[in-house]
Design an enzyme around this catalytic site. Structure first.
Site, PDB file in Angstrom:
ATOM      1  N   LYS A  87       0.869  -1.163   0.022  1.00 15.39           N
ATOM      2  CA  LYS A  87       0.030   0.233   0.330  1.00 15.39           C
ATOM      3  C   LYS A  87       0.833   1.182   0.074  1.00 15.39           C
ATOM      4  O   LYS A  87       0.591   2.103   0.610  1.00 15.39           O
ATOM      5  CB  LYS A  87      -0.927   0.112   1.212  1.00 15.39           C
ATOM      6  CG  LYS A  87      -1.863  -1.286   1.356  1.00 15.39           C
ATOM      7  CD  LYS A  87      -2.773  -1.631  -0.301  1.00 15.39           C
ATOM      8  CE  LYS A  87      -3.494  -0.512  -0.531  1.00 15.39           C
ATOM      9  NZ  LYS A  87      -4.229  -0.735  -1.939  1.00 15.39           N
ATOM     10  N   GLY A 120       2.314   2.554  -3.128  1.00 12.37           N
ATOM     11  CA  GLY A 120       2.080   3.171  -4.588  1.00 12.37           C
ATOM     12  C   GLY A 120       2.751   2.146  -5.646  1.00 12.37           C
ATOM     13  O   GLY A 120       2.984   2.305  -6.682  1.00 12.37           O
ATOM     14  N   HIS A 125       6.762  -7.292  -2.712  1.00 13.55           N
ATOM     15  CA  HIS A 125       6.853  -6.556  -1.571  1.00 13.55           C
ATOM     16  C   HIS A 125       7.883  -7.329  -0.699  1.00 13.55           C
ATOM     17  O   HIS A 125       7.867  -7.057   0.609  1.00 13.55           O
ATOM     18  CB  HIS A 125       5.398  -6.993  -0.866  1.00 13.55           C
ATOM     19  CG  HIS A 125       4.241  -5.897  -1.526  1.00 13.55           C
ATOM     20  ND1 HIS A 125       4.434  -4.774  -2.056  1.00 13.55           N
ATOM     21  CD2 HIS A 125       3.195  -6.460  -1.904  1.00 13.55           C
ATOM     22  CE1 HIS A 125       3.013  -4.573  -2.481  1.00 13.55           C
ATOM     23  NE2 HIS A 125       2.353  -5.603  -2.622  1.00 13.55           N
ATOM     24  N   SER A 157      -3.692   3.038   4.975  1.00 17.27           N
ATOM     25  CA  SER A 157      -4.116   2.369   3.718  1.00 17.27           C
ATOM     26  C   SER A 157      -4.008   0.891   3.950  1.00 17.27           C
ATOM     27  O   SER A 157      -4.817   0.071   3.278  1.00 17.27           O
ATOM     28  CB  SER A 157      -3.056   2.743   2.693  1.00 17.27           C
ATOM     29  OG  SER A 157      -3.482   2.346   1.480  1.00 17.27           O
ATOM     30  N   VAL A 197      -2.924   8.447 -15.729  1.00 22.71           N
ATOM     31  CA  VAL A 197      -2.387   7.930 -14.380  1.00 22.71           C
ATOM     32  C   VAL A 197      -2.912   8.612 -13.143  1.00 22.71           C
ATOM     33  O   VAL A 197      -2.441   8.592 -11.989  1.00 22.71           O
ATOM     34  CB  VAL A 197      -0.854   7.547 -14.148  1.00 22.71           C
ATOM     35  CG1 VAL A 197      -0.624   6.422 -15.013  1.00 22.71           C
ATOM     36  CG2 VAL A 197      -0.180   9.157 -14.299  1.00 22.71           C
ATOM     37  N   PHE A 235      -5.195   9.625 -10.281  1.00 22.51           N
ATOM     38  CA  PHE A 235      -5.748   8.652  -9.346  1.00 22.51           C
ATOM     39  C   PHE A 235      -7.371   8.580  -9.544  1.00 22.51           C
ATOM     40  O   PHE A 235      -7.827   7.363  -9.789  1.00 22.51           O
ATOM     41  CB  PHE A 235      -5.881   9.171  -7.793  1.00 22.51           C
ATOM     42  CG  PHE A 235      -6.404   7.967  -6.881  1.00 22.51           C
ATOM     43  CD1 PHE A 235      -5.361   7.119  -6.562  1.00 22.51           C
ATOM     44  CD2 PHE A 235      -7.765   8.219  -6.235  1.00 22.51           C
ATOM     45  CE1 PHE A 235      -5.971   6.198  -5.511  1.00 22.51           C
ATOM     46  CE2 PHE A 235      -8.113   7.107  -5.272  1.00 22.51           C
ATOM     47  CZ  PHE A 235      -7.227   6.072  -5.319  1.00 22.51           C
ATOM     48  N   ASP A 236      -8.151   9.473  -9.990  1.00 22.28           N
ATOM     49  CA  ASP A 236      -9.637   9.206 -10.143  1.00 22.28           C
ATOM     50  C   ASP A 236      -9.557   8.585 -11.458  1.00 22.28           C
ATOM     51  O   ASP A 236     -10.722   7.722 -11.645  1.00 22.28           O
ATOM     52  CB  ASP A 236     -10.216  10.614 -10.106  1.00 22.28           C
ATOM     53  CG  ASP A 236     -10.538  11.276  -8.948  1.00 22.28           C
ATOM     54  OD1 ASP A 236     -10.207  10.535  -7.991  1.00 22.28           O
ATOM     55  OD2 ASP A 236     -10.657  12.656  -9.061  1.00 22.28           O
TER      56      ASP A 236
END
Length: 306
Positions: free
Chosen positions: A43, A45, A115, A145, A235, A237-238
């Site tokens: 979380k 990016g 990760h 997040s 790219v 966010f919305d």
């Protein structure tokens, strides 16, 4: 139906069986010299930067040349080993192994997500001198997040209530281990591994175009002005939140009735979750664990927290 796993300790790190069931193949993974690896603590990016790279290397979808498949199929988390949906014909569900998906990719370079803490990264990535991009996000927004993600992700352990979750984060008892160790060890790695580009989520939010320019310079890419303008719009966010290819809508292991996979993408949302007492306790704990004076998050005091 996917069942939530238990948190387990594995070689000194907290995780779940979904990220260790394929461990031998993960550690023996054969990287290629042109592989590009995106590394983050969860979380922080990784989806955002993965989408940027996917568009930079392989272009945007058009009616004449549509993109097929979801983002996770093109930019795979290679340590994942998740069950798929139950087949209509019956029988056991398929198992999605990131290593297999990457071995079957026909595109080059392969864009790979992970990760993993730095000590668990397969040695072939270092041997092949692969380009590695690390994205760090401030601790407070990261834990908020992650909490909302764990509420909706059925392949994560039950998160419990916010206060207990926050303390577990401070103790490092999280899937993929301690945020503090993860960020610090990758920050230190960049001093000895020149092919590592370290980015901050906060910088991406402040000036996405500037950070894409830095990425392109690191990767040796030269998009046109028109391509860059189109990329920056795509790219946002919305825009990504409305894109089912990116926003993980319809996954059998995510309950989007609880929370959207792409939730807010803001800097400072932690202020809507931390109490004054929690913030004070977190600050003290942060100062004890984050001792490298060179690691400072953008627009933040030395402690990394407002």
């Amino acid at each position: 139906m996917v069942s939530r796993p238990e948190l387990i300790e594995f070689q000194g790190e907290w995780t779940t069986h979904y990220f260790r069931d394929n461990w031998e193949n993960i550690q023996n993974f054969k990287a290629r010299p042109d592989d590009v690896l995106i590394v983050t603590y969860p979380k922080s990016g990784s989806t955002w930067v993965s989408y940027m790279l996917d568009l930079l290397y392989y272009g945007q979808s058009t009616p004449q040349s549509p993109r097929t498949g979801r983002l996770h199929e093109r930019v795979t988390v290679f340590e994942m080993c998740f069950p798929g949906p139950q087949p209509e014909s019956g029988g056991p569900p398929p198992v999605y192994r990131g290593t297999e998906q990457l071995d079957n990719l026909v595109t080059s370079p392969r864009l790979i997500r992970t990760h993993l803490p730095v000590r668990f990264l397969p040695k072939s990535f270092w041997e092949q001198n692969c380009r590695i991009i690390y994205v760090a996000r401030n601790a407070k927004d990261s834990v908020v997040s992650y909490f909302h993600f764990d509420r909706m992700s059925l392949v994560q352990p039950e998160p419990g209530d916010w206060n207990s979750y926050l303390h577990r984060f401070m103790e490092g008892k999280m899937v993929h281990g301690s945020w503090y160790d993860h960020v610090s060890s990758w920050w230190e790695k960049k001093t000895t591994y020149s092919n590592l580009h370290f980015m901050f989520y906060e910088d991406l939010v402040e000036d996405t175009g500037r950070e894409i320019d830095k990425l392109c310079s690191f990767l040796g890419l030269s998009p046109s002005v028109e391509e860059m303008e189109g990329l920056k719009g795509t790219v946002e966010f919305d825009s990504m939140k409305q894109d089912m290819v990116v926003n993980q809508v319809g996954f059998p292991w995510m309950d989007t009735k609880i929370s959207s996979f792409m939730r807010k993408g803001k800097v400072g949302d932690w202020k809507n979750h931390f109490t004054v007492a929690q913030n004070e306790e977190f600050e003290e704990d942060y100062k004890k664990k984050m001792k490298n004076p060179t690691l400072k998050f953008p627009n933040e005091p030395v402690s990394g927290c407002k």
